[in-house]
Design a protein around this motif. Structure first.
Motif, PDB file in Angstrom:
ATOM      1  N   SER A  72      -0.561  -5.694   8.934  1.00 47.10           N
ATOM      2  CA  SER A  72      -0.045  -4.542   8.209  1.00 47.10           C
ATOM      3  C   SER A  72       1.373  -4.309   8.710  1.00 47.10           C
ATOM      4  O   SER A  72       1.591  -4.126   9.904  1.00 47.10           O
ATOM      5  N   GLU A 118       0.473  -5.306   3.185  1.00 46.65           N
ATOM      6  CA  GLU A 118      -0.760  -5.864   3.737  1.00 46.65           C
ATOM      7  C   GLU A 118      -0.764  -7.365   3.478  1.00 46.65           C
ATOM      8  O   GLU A 118      -0.553  -7.812   2.348  1.00 46.65           O
ATOM      9  N   ALA A 130       0.853  -1.186   0.000  1.00 52.29           N
ATOM     10  CA  ALA A 130       0.000   0.000   0.000  1.00 52.29           C
ATOM     11  C   ALA A 130       0.895   1.245   0.000  1.00 52.29           C
ATOM     12  O   ALA A 130       2.113   1.158  -0.142  1.00 52.29           O
ATOM     13  N   ASP A 131       0.283   2.401   0.183  1.00 55.76           N
ATOM     14  CA  ASP A 131       1.022   3.666   0.206  1.00 55.76           C
ATOM     15  C   ASP A 131       2.059   3.663   1.314  1.00 55.76           C
ATOM     16  O   ASP A 131       1.838   3.124   2.402  1.00 55.76           O
ATOM     17  N   GLY A 132       3.213   4.273   1.046  1.00 60.75           N
ATOM     18  CA  GLY A 132       4.271   4.401   2.038  1.00 60.75           C
ATOM     19  C   GLY A 132       5.029   3.108   2.282  1.00 60.75           C
ATOM     20  O   GLY A 132       5.705   2.979   3.286  1.00 60.75           O
ATOM     21  N   GLY A 133       4.902   2.141   1.397  1.00 63.60           N
ATOM     22  CA  GLY A 133       5.627   0.884   1.550  1.00 63.60           C
ATOM     23  C   GLY A 133       5.015  -0.064   2.573  1.00 63.60           C
ATOM     24  O   GLY A 133       5.654  -1.028   2.981  1.00 63.60           O
TER      25      GLY A 133
END
Length: 163
Positions: free
Chosen positions: A158, A113, A107-110
């Motif tokens: 996460s 998930e 996902a965003d920012g590395g």
């Protein structure tokens, strides 16, 4: 008092006096043994057993404290840079958990998930314990839900890059 006792005994036959002597000669010591001495012996044995257990517990706690001290004095592994989703997937393959992964994405920012629909909890926990220090990620959120099958869970993780 002595006079009444003597009068009482003189009114009895020799046989009755003998039976009373046997009663007090044997009955009274037996009463003392069973009513006083045996309960004291049982209490002493229970106290010794409790003391032995407390000493054993104390030794066990001291050993665990020494073990903890040796673990905390061990050098801390340096965290590496984030290993990425492909390296995490490889570690899942080595742990035989890849077939249970239903979602693996970035996902965003590395943030990685992970979703497991149905996985053995102990295998998942072992995988996390074995790899979490070398990933270069912190577990930012997790959710485990028990399933109908014993020992299996559905899980969401996460993993955010370590700061």
């Amino acid at each position: 008092m002595n006079g009444r006792l003597i009068d009482f005994l003189l009114q009895r036959s020799a046989r009755e006096r003998l039976l009373l002597a046997v009663l007090f000669g044997l009955g009274l010591p037996l009463l003392i043994v069973f009513a006083v001495l045996l309960p004291l012996k049982d209490r002493k044995a229970a106290a010794l057993a409790a003391n032995t257990e407390a000493v054993a517990l104390n030794i066990w706690v001291q050993e665990r404290a020494a073990e903890l001290a040796s673990l905390s004095s061990a050098p801390v592994e340096a965290r590496s840079d984030p290993i990425g989703s492909s390296a995490i997937e490889e570690s899942l393959i080595r742990a035989d958990l890849r077939p249970y992964v239903s979602e693996l994405g970035v996902a965003d920012g590395g943030v990685i998930e992970l979703r497991f629909d149905l996985v053995k909890f102990t295998a998942l926990a072992d995988w996390i314990s074995a790899n979490s220090r070398t990933w270069g990620y912190d577990i930012s959120s997790f959710r485990f839900e028990a399933s109908q099958e014993s020992g299996k869970v559905s899980a969401r993780l996460s993993l955010a890059p370590a700061s």
